[in-house]
Design a protein around this motif. Structure first.
Motif, PDB file in Angstrom:
ATOM      1  N   UNK A  88       0.799  -1.230   0.000  1.00  0.00           N
ATOM      2  CA  UNK A  88       0.000   0.000   0.000  1.00  0.00           C
ATOM      3  C   UNK A  88       0.829   1.275   0.000  1.00  0.00           C
ATOM      4  N   UNK A  89       2.078   1.235   0.488  1.00  0.00           N
ATOM      5  CA  UNK A  89       2.889   2.454   0.581  1.00  0.00           C
ATOM      6  C   UNK A  89       4.372   2.088   0.619  1.00  0.00           C
ATOM      7  N   UNK A  90       5.205   2.990   0.102  1.00  0.00           N
ATOM      8  CA  UNK A  90       6.653   2.768   0.068  1.00  0.00           C
ATOM      9  C   UNK A  90       7.355   4.073   0.419  1.00  0.00           C
ATOM     10  N   UNK A  91       8.388   3.998   1.272  1.00  0.00           N
ATOM     11  CA  UNK A  91       9.187   5.168   1.636  1.00  0.00           C
ATOM     12  C   UNK A  91      10.625   4.715   1.851  1.00  0.00           C
ATOM     13  N   UNK A  92      11.532   5.691   1.987  1.00  0.00           N
ATOM     14  CA  UNK A  92      12.951   5.369   2.167  1.00  0.00           C
ATOM     15  C   UNK A  92      13.512   6.093   3.383  1.00  0.00           C
ATOM     16  N   UNK A  93      14.258   5.366   4.208  1.00  0.00           N
ATOM     17  CA  UNK A  93      14.944   5.959   5.350  1.00  0.00           C
ATOM     18  C   UNK A  93      16.272   6.559   4.891  1.00  0.00           C
ATOM     19  N   UNK A  94      16.856   7.421   5.722  1.00  0.00           N
ATOM     20  CA  UNK A  94      18.129   8.050   5.365  1.00  0.00           C
ATOM     21  C   UNK A  94      19.258   7.030   5.284  1.00  0.00           C
ATOM     22  N   UNK A  95      19.051   5.860   5.871  1.00  0.00           N
ATOM     23  CA  UNK A  95      20.043   4.781   5.832  1.00  0.00           C
ATOM     24  C   UNK A  95      19.983   3.990   4.528  1.00  0.00           C
ATOM     25  N   UNK A 134      -3.696  -2.652   9.179  1.00  0.00           N
ATOM     26  CA  UNK A 134      -3.631  -2.213   7.799  1.00  0.00           C
ATOM     27  C   UNK A 134      -2.844  -0.903   7.725  1.00  0.00           C
ATOM     28  N   UNK A 135      -1.998  -0.813   6.746  1.00  0.00           N
ATOM     29  CA  UNK A 135      -1.194   0.396   6.553  1.00  0.00           C
ATOM     30  C   UNK A 135      -1.642   1.069   5.261  1.00  0.00           C
ATOM     31  N   UNK A 136      -1.892   2.377   5.347  1.00  0.00           N
ATOM     32  CA  UNK A 136      -2.332   3.122   4.174  1.00  0.00           C
ATOM     33  C   UNK A 136      -1.368   4.236   3.786  1.00  0.00           C
ATOM     34  N   UNK A 137      -0.423   4.551   4.658  1.00  0.00           N
ATOM     35  CA  UNK A 137       0.551   5.600   4.344  1.00  0.00           C
ATOM     36  C   UNK A 137       1.812   5.398   5.175  1.00  0.00           C
ATOM     37  N   UNK A 138       2.963   5.671   4.556  1.00  0.00           N
ATOM     38  CA  UNK A 138       4.252   5.653   5.264  1.00  0.00           C
ATOM     39  C   UNK A 138       5.057   6.852   4.780  1.00  0.00           C
ATOM     40  N   UNK A 139       5.576   7.645   5.717  1.00  0.00           N
ATOM     41  CA  UNK A 139       6.385   8.804   5.349  1.00  0.00           C
ATOM     42  C   UNK A 139       7.512   8.972   6.363  1.00  0.00           C
ATOM     43  N   UNK A 140       8.732   9.201   5.867  1.00  0.00           N
ATOM     44  CA  UNK A 140       9.898   9.354   6.734  1.00  0.00           C
ATOM     45  C   UNK A 140      10.205  10.838   6.911  1.00  0.00           C
ATOM     46  N   UNK A 141      10.352  11.283   8.179  1.00  0.00           N
ATOM     47  CA  UNK A 141      10.607  12.696   8.431  1.00  0.00           C
ATOM     48  C   UNK A 141      12.105  12.991   8.490  1.00  0.00           C
TER      49      UNK A 141
END
Length: 260
Positions: A88-95, A134-141
């Motif tokens: 449902x969602x994809x994001x990237x960490x600084x690592x 359930x996951x609908x959003x992922x965002x890395x700050x």
């Protein structure tokens, strides 16, 4: 909330053609590698800092980084694979790690060094992967924390000093905020799109600090409109879109809707 699903049949790569004139011509072509997708209902797209394109579908996660398409799927016999194939969602960490939200298995973290997936531990022993929901959003700050949107709640994933991902469940304070469809970071705060509350400003403890209702965003008669996403533009304004009521642009400084 209706998931923002894009059919891979219409999934295109955009090729920019530079012309001598002031006008630029854009040519759209069908992405040939999409024919190799085992399942063609695409639910999410993400380009990593390395230029790799991650593709989420209803039946697996795929990585495009050249002529070949690599696929990742759930394997009941292996502990280091996806916990759910519905992405449902994809994001990237600084690592460089990739955080993958799933429909039925919480968040999975892909480590490119070990080429494997792990599930963040929770702050309570009673929580399971399914409990994180359930996951609908992922965002890395900017602090490398992942904000995760659920149905009626938010969780916050961070790394402990040992380097392990830990998930903090904030749903006890965010139990009635509807389905969370997205996040943006504005200064020291995080805003989220809620299907029932419009735009909400969330503290790191899960408190709703500020709210901009759907009635303010989309009109007095639109208080029940579902807000389905948000982004921040170069002027610092928030663009919020909705189910059935278009897009609103909100100026945070003036607390006014610029246009609908």
């Amino acid at each position: 909330m209706v998931l923002k699903i894009i059919s891979a049949i219409a999934f295109c790569a955009v090729l920019l053609s530079h012309t001598v004139s002031a006008n630029q011509a854009y040519n759209f072509q069908f992405a040939p590698f999409s024919r190799d997708l085992p399942q063609r209902t695409v639910t999410s797209l993400f380009e990593s800092d390395r230029g790799q394109v991650w593709i989420g579908t209803q039946e697996g996660l795929h990585l495009y980084s050249g002529p070949r398409l690599r696929s990742f799927a759930y394997d009941v016999t292996s502990a280091d694979t996806l916990t759910s194939e519905y992405i449902t969602a994809i994001a990237e960490a600084s690592t460089g790690e990739i955080l993958v939200g799933t429909r039925f298995g919480g968040v999975n973290v892909y480590n490119p060094v070990t080429d494997s997936f792990t599930v963040p531990r929770t702050t309570r022993q009673s929580d399971s992967v399914q409990a994180m929901g359930e996951v609908f959003a992922v965002s890395v700050d900017s602090q490398n924390r992942a904000w995760v949107g659920h149905r009626n709640g938010i969780s916050l994933i961070d790394k402990n000093p040992a380097g392990s991902w830990i998930s903090k469940d904030l749903r006890n304070k965010t139990a009635d905020i509807g389905l969370i469809n997205g996040f943006i970071e504005k200064g020291q705060t995080v805003w989220a799109a809620s299907s029932t509350l419009g735009l909400i400003n969330i503290s790191e403890d899960g408190e709703v600090v500020e709210r901009v209702s759907a009635a303010i965003l989309f009109g007095p008669e639109k208080n029940s409109v579902q807000t389905t996403g948000l982004l921040s533009d170069a002027l610092g304004r928030i663009w919020a879109w909705s189910f059935n009521s278009g897009i609103a642009i909100f100026n945070l400084e003036d607390k006014e809707v610029v246009t609908r």
